[in-house]
Scaffold this active site. Structure first.
Site, PDB file in Angstrom:
ATOM      1  N   ASP A   6       0.826  -1.206   0.000  1.00  0.00           N
ATOM      2  CA  ASP A   6       0.000   0.000   0.000  1.00  0.00           C
ATOM      3  C   ASP A   6       0.861   1.256   0.000  1.00  0.00           C
ATOM      4  O   ASP A   6       2.081   1.186   0.094  1.00  0.00           O
ATOM      5  CB  ASP A   6      -0.954   0.006   1.207  1.00  0.00           C
ATOM      6  CG  ASP A   6      -0.294  -0.491   2.494  1.00  0.00           C
ATOM      7  OD1 ASP A   6       0.940  -0.342   2.616  1.00  0.00           O
ATOM      8  OD2 ASP A   6      -1.000  -1.026   3.366  1.00  0.00           O
ATOM      9  N   ASP A  15      -8.359  -3.116  14.176  1.00  0.00           N
ATOM     10  CA  ASP A  15      -9.742  -3.338  13.740  1.00  0.00           C
ATOM     11  C   ASP A  15      -9.836  -4.453  12.705  1.00  0.00           C
ATOM     12  O   ASP A  15     -10.865  -4.616  12.054  1.00  0.00           O
ATOM     13  CB  ASP A  15     -10.347  -2.047  13.183  1.00  0.00           C
ATOM     14  CG  ASP A  15      -9.561  -1.482  12.000  1.00  0.00           C
ATOM     15  OD1 ASP A  15      -8.562  -2.110  11.585  1.00  0.00           O
ATOM     16  OD2 ASP A  15      -9.942  -0.401  11.499  1.00  0.00           O
ATOM     17  N   HIS A  31      -7.990  -4.818   9.908  1.00  0.00           N
ATOM     18  CA  HIS A  31      -7.648  -4.535   8.509  1.00  0.00           C
ATOM     19  C   HIS A  31      -6.289  -5.148   8.169  1.00  0.00           C
ATOM     20  O   HIS A  31      -5.424  -5.301   9.035  1.00  0.00           O
ATOM     21  CB  HIS A  31      -7.658  -3.028   8.219  1.00  0.00           C
ATOM     22  CG  HIS A  31      -6.519  -2.253   8.797  1.00  0.00           C
ATOM     23  ND1 HIS A  31      -6.633  -1.468   9.916  1.00  0.00           N
ATOM     24  CD2 HIS A  31      -5.221  -2.126   8.392  1.00  0.00           C
ATOM     25  CE1 HIS A  31      -5.470  -0.888  10.174  1.00  0.00           C
ATOM     26  NE2 HIS A  31      -4.600  -1.277   9.279  1.00  0.00           N
ATOM     27  N   GLU A  70      -9.908  -1.518   4.973  1.00  0.00           N
ATOM     28  CA  GLU A  70     -10.591  -1.192   6.206  1.00  0.00           C
ATOM     29  C   GLU A  70     -11.869  -2.021   6.369  1.00  0.00           C
ATOM     30  O   GLU A  70     -12.359  -2.635   5.414  1.00  0.00           O
ATOM     31  CB  GLU A  70     -10.944   0.302   6.206  1.00  0.00           C
ATOM     32  CG  GLU A  70      -9.746   1.231   6.064  1.00  0.00           C
ATOM     33  CD  GLU A  70      -8.950   1.382   7.348  1.00  0.00           C
ATOM     34  OE1 GLU A  70      -8.900   0.430   8.159  1.00  0.00           O
ATOM     35  OE2 GLU A  70      -8.359   2.454   7.543  1.00  0.00           O
TER      36      GLU A  70
END
Length: 260
Positions: free
Chosen positions: A66, A135, A137, A142
């Site tokens: 990314d 979370d 990801h 996400e």
């Protein structure tokens, strides 16, 4: 999915050992590189093996997961610069052998499509290193991300920006709102995925990844459908695993010849 619970330094050695074995067998292997704090021990161990044991990356290639959108080319937190600092510039990758999404491209959707095509043209990723967010990801996919997604632009959640603010002097306002990321579908095409997580803050995400239902709310859970995933966690990250004792016993009984 194989789950190994061990001390962080042992986890780094295991992951680096799998990469070394791959490169010795296939010098032109394609690696997938992740940023963040989780893989740093792996990179340090690979550098040690390069410097002390002659492990060469000269014929290998690598693709990054990314990149932030809009950070200047010389920004220290631009992921291309982070990867250069942490691993690419410390070993003998050939010039241009490490590629990442272009967060400064004039046509971001076209650049994302080209990046996905480049991974496929390289024969796909042989071994992908992953971390996991608090979370759930992976890369910058996400919660709510399509489980079949490809490389694309995403808007970061406030949780991710808050988690990453430590890299920007603690100022969340300095963390970009947008990024380019390999999609979950792109990541799932890798032949072998090695995910590493340490610390109590990752325990809930690790529990969902390994033992929860597959859900876009916890994007990493899509890895349950991958045929070859290795999850490397320390005791703190494993603290919510109901099957922790089983994972410890299966690893203790693992045949020496089997590898990851």
């Amino acid at each position: 999915m194989e789950v190994i619970i061990a001390a962080p330094d042992e986890l780094a050695r295991l992951a680096a050992g799998a990469i070394e074995k791959l490169i010795l067998a296939r010098p032109a292997a394609v690696l997938g590189l992740a940023t963040g704090s989780s893989p740093l021990g792996i990179y340090d161990e690979l550098v040690r093996r390069h410097e002390e044991g002659g492990l060469s990356f000269a014929k290998a290639r690598a693709f990054m997961l990314d990149e932030y959108v809009g950070l200047p080319a010389d920004h220290p937190e631009r992921y291309r610069n982070v990867i250069e600092k942490e691993i690419a510039g410390r070993v003998d990758f050939a010039p241009g052998a490490v590629r990442g999404p272009d967060g400064l491209a004039s046509d971001l959707p076209a650049s994302c499509a080209e990046y996905d095509d480049a991974i496929a043209a390289a024969g796909g990723v042989d071994l992908q290193i992953l971390g996991i967010g608090t979370d759930g990801h992976v890369a910058f996919n996400e919660p709510g991300s399509s489980l079949a997604s490809r490389t694309r632009i995403k808007t970061l959640t406030e949780q991710t920006r808050a988690d990453n603010a430590r890299f920007f002097g603690g100022d969340i306002d300095q963390v970009p709102q947008h990024c380019l990321t390999q999609g979950l579908g792109t990541i799932m095409r890798a032949a072998h995925i090695v995910l590493i997580a340490t610390g109590r803050a990752k325990a809930d995400a690790v529990h969902q990844l390994v033992e929860g239902p597959v859900s876009a709310m916890w994007p990493a859970t899509v890895l349950q459908h991958h045929p070859h995933v290795t999850v490397l966690v320390d005791n703190a990250a494993a603290s919510r695993l109901q099957l922790a004792d089983y994972f410890r016993s299966t690893y203790a009984a693992k045949p020496v010849w089997q590898g990851l």
